[in-house]
Each structure stands twice: as structure tokens, then as C-alpha cells.
Design a protein around this motif. Structure first.
Motif, PDB file in Angstrom:
ATOM      1  N   ARG A 239      42.689  37.745  40.645  1.00 12.68           N
ATOM      2  CA  ARG A 239      42.096  39.085  40.689  1.00 12.68           C
ATOM      3  C   ARG A 239      42.909  40.055  41.553  1.00 12.68           C
ATOM      4  O   ARG A 239      42.891  41.266  41.327  1.00 12.68           O
ATOM      5  CB  ARG A 239      40.665  39.002  41.216  1.00 12.68           C
ATOM      6  CG  ARG A 239      40.536  38.683  42.692  1.00 12.68           C
ATOM      7  CD  ARG A 239      39.099  38.387  43.072  1.00 12.68           C
ATOM      8  NE  ARG A 239      38.899  38.355  44.516  1.00 12.68           N
ATOM      9  CZ  ARG A 239      37.871  37.745  45.100  1.00 12.68           C
ATOM     10  NH1 ARG A 239      36.957  37.123  44.366  1.00 12.68           N
ATOM     11  NH2 ARG A 239      37.741  37.773  46.408  1.00 12.68           N
ATOM     12  N   LYS A 244      42.064  46.907  38.171  1.00 13.52           N
ATOM     13  CA  LYS A 244      40.616  46.916  37.974  1.00 13.52           C
ATOM     14  C   LYS A 244      40.319  47.589  36.645  1.00 13.52           C
ATOM     15  O   LYS A 244      39.837  48.731  36.566  1.00 13.52           O
ATOM     16  CB  LYS A 244      39.934  47.645  39.133  1.00 13.52           C
ATOM     17  CG  LYS A 244      38.438  47.409  39.211  1.00 13.52           C
ATOM     18  CD  LYS A 244      37.862  47.979  40.499  1.00 13.52           C
ATOM     19  CE  LYS A 244      36.382  47.645  40.631  1.00 13.52           C
ATOM     20  NZ  LYS A 244      35.825  48.159  41.909  1.00 13.52           N
ATOM     21  N   ALA A 246      39.245  46.155  32.546  1.00 16.33           N
ATOM     22  CA  ALA A 246      38.927  45.011  31.687  1.00 16.33           C
ATOM     23  C   ALA A 246      40.030  44.731  30.668  1.00 16.33           C
ATOM     24  O   ALA A 246      40.145  43.612  30.156  1.00 16.33           O
ATOM     25  CB  ALA A 246      37.604  45.242  30.968  1.00 16.33           C
ATOM     26  N   ASN A 249      42.025  41.732  31.624  1.00 15.92           N
ATOM     27  CA  ASN A 249      41.362  40.448  31.852  1.00 15.92           C
ATOM     28  C   ASN A 249      42.155  39.306  31.217  1.00 15.92           C
ATOM     29  O   ASN A 249      42.716  39.446  30.122  1.00 15.92           O
ATOM     30  CB  ASN A 249      39.954  40.450  31.239  1.00 15.92           C
ATOM     31  CG  ASN A 249      38.952  41.184  32.104  1.00 15.92           C
ATOM     32  OD1 ASN A 249      39.315  41.815  33.096  1.00 15.92           O
ATOM     33  ND2 ASN A 249      37.684  41.109  31.721  1.00 15.92           N
ATOM     34  N   SER A 255      34.458  37.256  35.276  1.00 18.03           N
ATOM     35  CA  SER A 255      33.867  38.551  35.584  1.00 18.03           C
ATOM     36  C   SER A 255      34.080  39.529  34.433  1.00 18.03           C
ATOM     37  O   SER A 255      35.024  39.396  33.648  1.00 18.03           O
ATOM     38  CB  SER A 255      34.497  39.128  36.854  1.00 18.03           C
ATOM     39  OG  SER A 255      34.322  38.253  37.943  1.00 18.03           O
ATOM     40  N   GLU A 256      33.217  40.520  34.349  1.00 15.26           N
ATOM     41  CA  GLU A 256      33.352  41.553  33.322  1.00 15.26           C
ATOM     42  C   GLU A 256      34.669  42.288  33.479  1.00 15.26           C
ATOM     43  O   GLU A 256      35.346  42.624  32.501  1.00 15.26           O
ATOM     44  CB  GLU A 256      32.171  42.523  33.411  1.00 15.26           C
ATOM     45  CG  GLU A 256      32.164  43.576  32.324  1.00 15.26           C
ATOM     46  CD  GLU A 256      30.932  44.449  32.382  1.00 15.26           C
ATOM     47  OE1 GLU A 256      30.989  45.587  31.867  1.00 15.26           O
ATOM     48  OE2 GLU A 256      29.905  44.008  32.926  1.00 15.26           O
ATOM     49  N   VAL A 257      35.025  42.566  34.734  1.00 18.09           N
ATOM     50  CA  VAL A 257      36.343  43.111  35.058  1.00 18.09           C
ATOM     51  C   VAL A 257      36.962  42.160  36.068  1.00 18.09           C
ATOM     52  O   VAL A 257      36.471  42.005  37.186  1.00 18.09           O
ATOM     53  CB  VAL A 257      36.253  44.536  35.645  1.00 18.09           C
ATOM     54  CG1 VAL A 257      37.639  45.030  36.032  1.00 18.09           C
ATOM     55  CG2 VAL A 257      35.601  45.482  34.654  1.00 18.09           C
ATOM     56  N   GLU A 258      38.028  41.508  35.668  1.00 21.43           N
ATOM     57  CA  GLU A 258      38.608  40.456  36.504  1.00 21.43           C
ATOM     58  C   GLU A 258      39.391  40.999  37.685  1.00 21.43           C
ATOM     59  O   GLU A 258      39.284  40.512  38.804  1.00 21.43           O
ATOM     60  CB  GLU A 258      39.520  39.576  35.651  1.00 21.43           C
ATOM     61  CG  GLU A 258      40.164  38.430  36.419  1.00 21.43           C
ATOM     62  CD  GLU A 258      41.017  37.560  35.516  1.00 21.43           C
ATOM     63  OE1 GLU A 258      41.120  36.357  35.806  1.00 21.43           O
ATOM     64  OE2 GLU A 258      41.588  38.062  34.532  1.00 21.43           O
ATOM     65  N   GLU A 304      40.281  33.407  38.926  1.00 24.65           N
ATOM     66  CA  GLU A 304      40.107  34.743  39.494  1.00 24.65           C
ATOM     67  C   GLU A 304      40.135  34.687  41.018  1.00 24.65           C
ATOM     68  O   GLU A 304      40.802  35.484  41.662  1.00 24.65           O
ATOM     69  CB  GLU A 304      38.770  35.340  39.049  1.00 24.65           C
ATOM     70  CG  GLU A 304      38.697  35.741  37.605  1.00 24.65           C
ATOM     71  CD  GLU A 304      37.359  36.349  37.257  1.00 24.65           C
ATOM     72  OE1 GLU A 304      36.701  36.905  38.170  1.00 24.65           O
ATOM     73  OE2 GLU A 304      36.949  36.274  36.092  1.00 24.65           O
TER      74      GLU A 304
END
Length: 527
Positions: A239, A244, A246, A249, A255-258, A304
Motif C-alpha cells: 500500500r 490512493k 483504485a 489496485n 481494500s476498496e482502495v489499496e 497490502e
């Protein structure tokens, strides 16, 4: 003096001088397996004859792997094999040289990993919470870094033309691995979003960027230096290298946004631009596909955040290599350099399981590290490779009560001569393993993720565990003092070594001497 004593003393004198032929040892003593095993161990030590200079150095760090963790892990290992357990050894505990190591930071009696690993990497102690800098830095103050940076063993190995590698089951930007390559006024500055605005505008660079730009930063710092960059980097913490957004990803993102980065940088792409011949991988399939004989650079970011606990590794979405597998592949790449190599391998999740109050997780990850050490020993030349195994600090992890021999190390105390659990003064049973502080008791059954306890309320203090199976993966031991997380401890840890230069591991040592052992073996600094 009576005549009997005179006869006995004469016999001892003759034995010492080699003049007494009769064996004074009772046969039962001489043939006892305890006696013969100890005698053979001494004989093996007498046969050790090391040189002082090594071609390669491998430093293994069990984060939080204090002496009580070693003891409990060796018993656990023996019991998993169906034995009583106490007679067992971890592979590196059979190394010929061992010392105790003091762990305090300049400003802390009980240390943190940033200060302790900086000591091992640089040869001097520093404050808690700072990385790759000396004690004159003020934690969190970017302006205090310039002029107080220290050079590390990994950087010196690069300058000398050796190959280098970093492996961790924690985030690769976490304190222990970061101390091999980064300079930071705060261990928490893992990416730019973790930094205060004044640090960013003040010119400080986040830890993830320092890793990717390692080659360029090192060449800028030291005039005339020409290095080729770190050959092998594997761990967690993806991460901190991704924007930030998606759109960036990974296929196995949870996560939805890694990504966490707010500077729009994709550092994995930057690394690939720097090293087009290198291989960036993020899962087990990618790792398995790497041909080490045809690879000069590896960047592996397998999660992540931290990599999975060893007990939980099979539950990873896309699969993760074990610490032993990463060690083996790293060695296959690094050994291609005829000048030699320096490799640091951290088992970071021993520490995290302890913080969560889960002994099973900590012991499982310790045994995974043991396998990595065994892999390294079996795949290197012992006459030219110095292997060091140590910890950065311990934990408030205890082995207590009077359990009988062979009692399950994760079980309740059963006294010698008894078949039933012993009762404390409050009329309730108790376990051999426990913590002085932390979140306390949880019965999570077969839950293999130690961190699951953080979703539960703190439950420190005594609990009635009469009907609880304390040997399961999800059992979290009782703790005396309620805290949001169990803490480090301040006692000495162990250092085990084998190979050229390991004979200097003696007595009680300051932690920063580890650097000097590495330097002495590899000749990193020309005196």
C-alpha cells in the motif's frame, strides 16, 4: 586430613595428570544419554576452527524473539514431533557461538525496533522511533535529519560491490527492514501520506521512496560511489508504494482502495523503469515463476500491509511464499556475485502475535524463522558464510508455574505427579504461558489470525478457563495489566552465530556490536 580424603585427592591428581587408568565414573553415569550427549557437544565445540573473514553474511532477526520465546518455541517444536519437548533444540541453537545482547535505546530502557535495528546496522545506539540516524535527531523533526545520517552495513556492502537483499514478513517499510536502507526522523513515515506537511515541504523523503530510489540516493550522498542497487527485496507493505486510486489496485487487493500514497506516484512502476530486467511480483504464482538463474533483481510485495502470520498463510487470497522459500530464492540470486553478499531476513510477525497476546502465533512464526535459518545453512558454504541469528528485543512473555515434564507448552499447568490442572489461590486453573500486560484472554478457537483479538474488548485479569482448550491457535493468554497492546520487554536477547568471525560472539554484548561483527567479517570499512 584423614586417609580416605588423601586417597581420593591422589586419585584426582593422577587422573588430571593422565596417570590414572581406571575409570572412576560409575557405569550408569558414563552411559547415561544425558552424560554422553553433553560430552559429544563439548567435543564438537573443540573441533570448531573458524577463520575471521567471510565472503557472505546473513543476518536473521526474529522481531520480538526473546529468550522465553526461544524456550517455548523449542518445546513446542519437540511436542509437535510427539516428544516431551524440553530436550529439543531450534536449528540455530546448535550453532557453536552464543552471547547475550543488551537492547536499550539511548533514550529508552525498554526499546523499540527502529532504535535497536539501527544499532545493529550502523554500529551505534540511537533513540527509539528513529531510523538510520544518530541520537542527535529529534523524533518527528525533519530539519534535524541532515548531518545526522549514519551509514549501514547494507549500504557499505553495496559500495564494496557485494550483492544485497532484504526480506521481511512485515511491511518492507516497517522499522526493522527500513533500518537497513532508510534515514527517517520517524519510523511511521512509511509513505508521504504518513508525514506531516512540514516534513514533506522540508525535503524529507518517505521510507518507501527511499527504498525505490536507494541506488540514486546512495550515489548522491557519497561522491564517487557507483552502486547497482539492492538485488532482492521481498516482504509486505504494498500500500505504501501505490497511489490512493483504485485503478492501481493489485489483483489480490483486499481494500476498496489499496494504495495510500497521495503524491500519485506508483513506485512499483518506477522500480520497473529503473530495473527493466528485474521482476516485480505480488503473489505465490509470480514468486514461483521467478528463475533465479536468469534474474538479477526482484521486488516482491506480497500483501497490502504485513504478510500473513505463518499459521494464517494458507488463507491468503493469492498465496504468499514462506520466509524459508523467500530466503532460498534470495540466496540463489545473491550467490551469483562472486564477490559475496549481505542478506537481512526478518521474521516480523513474531512481534505482532505477541502484541496481540497470542502465544501460538508467535511460536509458529518462530518455527518458520527456524526453517529459514536451516535453509540458509544448508544452501551456503559454512567456511565462507557468517550466519547470525538474533532478535531486536523481547516481550513480557512468561513461562511460569511448575508444570511437569512434557506438559503441553500451550496447555494449563499440571504439576509433577498429578494428572489434573493445578489450581491457583483463586480456585481456577492457569496456563504455563502468559503475559504481564496486554489485551488479555480470548478464546477464538481455531482462528489463525492473531490480530482478530483487536476486534474484541480488552479482557485482562483472571478468567475461569476450566472448560477452555488453551492449545488452539486462537487462544490468547491471560494478561495482568490491561493495555491496548502487549509491550516489549527490556531484558537481554540472544545472539547465535556460525561461520567465519562467529567466534567473536562471547559474553554479554552491546547491541551495536552486531554491526562490528558484520564489518569485521566482510571488511566493509577499510581501516
Amino acid at each position: 586430613m584423614n586417609s580416605n580424603w588423601k586417597i581420593a585427592l591422589s586419585a584426582i591428581a593422577l587422573a588430571v595428570s593422565g596417570g590414572l587408568q581406571a575409570n572412576v565414573l560409575p557405569a550408569a553415569q558414563e552411559n547415561s544419554p544425558w552424560y554422553t550427549d553433553a560430552r559429544e557437544n563439548v567435543e564438537k565445540k573443540l573441533q570448531v576452527s573458524n577463520s575471521f573473514k567471510a565472503k557472505n553474511v546473513i543476518l536473521f532477526v526474529g522481531d520480538g524473539m526473546g529468550v522465553s520465546t526461544l524456550t517455548a518455541s523449542r518445546i513446542f517444536k519437540g511436542q509437535l514431533a510427539g516428544n516431551p519437548g524440553e530436550e529439543e533444540y531450534l536449528s540455530f541453537e546448535r550453532f557453536p557461538h552464543t552471547a547475550l545482547v543488551k537492547t536499550y535505546n539511548v533514550d529508552a530502557q525498554t526499546p523499540d525496533s527502529a532504535g535497536t535495528m539501527t544499532a545493529m546496522m550502523s554500529g551505534l545506539k540511537t533513540d527509539a522511533g528513529v531510523i538510520g540516524v544518530d541520537e542527535d535527531v529529534v523524533r518527528g523533526d525533519c530539519s534535524s535529519v541532515a548531518g545526522n545520517e549514519v551509514v549501514t552495513a547494507l549500504e557499505l556492502a553495496e559500495i564494496k560491490g557485494l550483492s544485497t537483499g532484504i526480506i521481511s514478513t512485515a511491511r518492507i517499510t516497517h522499522a526493522t527492514p527500513a533500518a537497513t536502507y532508510a534515514k527517517s526522523a520517524d519510523r511511521n513515515w512509511e509513505d508521504n501520506s504518513d508525514m506531516p506537511e512540514e516534513a514533506v515541504t522540508g525535503g524529507c523523503v518517505d521510507i518507501a521512496r527511499q527504498l525505490i530510489d536507494f541506488e540514486h540516493i546512495l550515489e548522491q550522498r557519497y561522491s564517487g560511489v557507483d552502486v547497482d542497487g539492492i538485488e532482492v527485496t521481498m516482504g509486505g507493505g504494498r500500500r505504501h508504494f501505490l497511489p490512493k486510486d483504485a485503478a492501481f489496485n493489485s489483483p489480490d487487493a483486499v481494500s476498496e482502495v489499496e494504495g495510500d500514497r497521495t503524491d500519485e506516484r506508483d513506485l512499483t512502476a518506477t522500480w520497473q523503469e529503473y530495473y527493466p530486467e528485474g521482476q516485480y511480483v505480488f503473489d505465490q504464482a509470480g514468486f514461483d515463476a521467478i528463475d533465479p538463474s536468469a534474474t538479477t533483481k526482484i521486488l516482491g510485495l506480497f500483501n497490502e500491509s504485513h504478510m500473513q502470520y505463518e499459521a494464517d498463510r494458507g488463507n491468503d487470497i493469492a498465496g504468499e511464499p514462506s520466509i524459508a522459500q523467500m530466503t532460498e530464492k534470495a540466496l540463489q540470486v545473491l550467490e551469483q556475485n562472486q564477490k559475496g553478499f549481505f542478506l537481512m531476513v526478518e521474521s516480523g510477525r513474531i512481534d505482532h502475535a505477541h502484541h496481540a497476546g497470542n502465544a501460538h502465533g508467535a511460536l509458529a512464526d518462530t518455527l518458520a524463522l527456524e526453517q529459514a535459518v536451516k535453509t540458509a545453512y544448508e544452501n551456503t558454504n559454512p567456511e565462507e558464510t557468517l550466519i547470525l541469528v538474533t532478535a531486536d528485543h523481547g516481550h513480557v512473555f512468561t513461562i511460569a508455574g511448575y508444570p511437569k515434564r512434557g506438559n503441553p507448552i500451550l496447555g494449563k499447568v499440571v504439576n509433577v505427579g498429578s494428572e489434573e490442572p493445578a489450581m491457583a489461590a483463586d480456585g481456577m486453573p492457569y496456563t504455563t504461558l502468559g503475559y504481564t500486560n496486554g489485551r488479555g484472554f480470548q478464546d477464538l478457537g481455531q482462528q489463525t489470525d492473531s490480530d482478530a483479538a483487536y476486534a474484541m474488548d480488552i479482557a485482562a485479569g483472571r478468567m475461569d478457563i476450566s472448560n477452555v482448550d488453551t492449545t488452539t491457535a486462537g487462544y490468547h493468554q491471560e494478561a495482568l495489566i490491561p493495555l491496548s497492546s502487549e509491550t516489549h520487554s527490556g531484558e537481554d536477547i540472544a545472539l547465535h552465530g556460525t561461520g567465519p568471525g562467529s567466534q567473536l560472539i562471547q559474553g554479554v554484548m552491546e547491541q551495536h556490536l552486531v554491526f562490528h561483527l558484520i564489518n569485521q567479517a566482510l571488511g566493509l570499512i577499510e581501516e
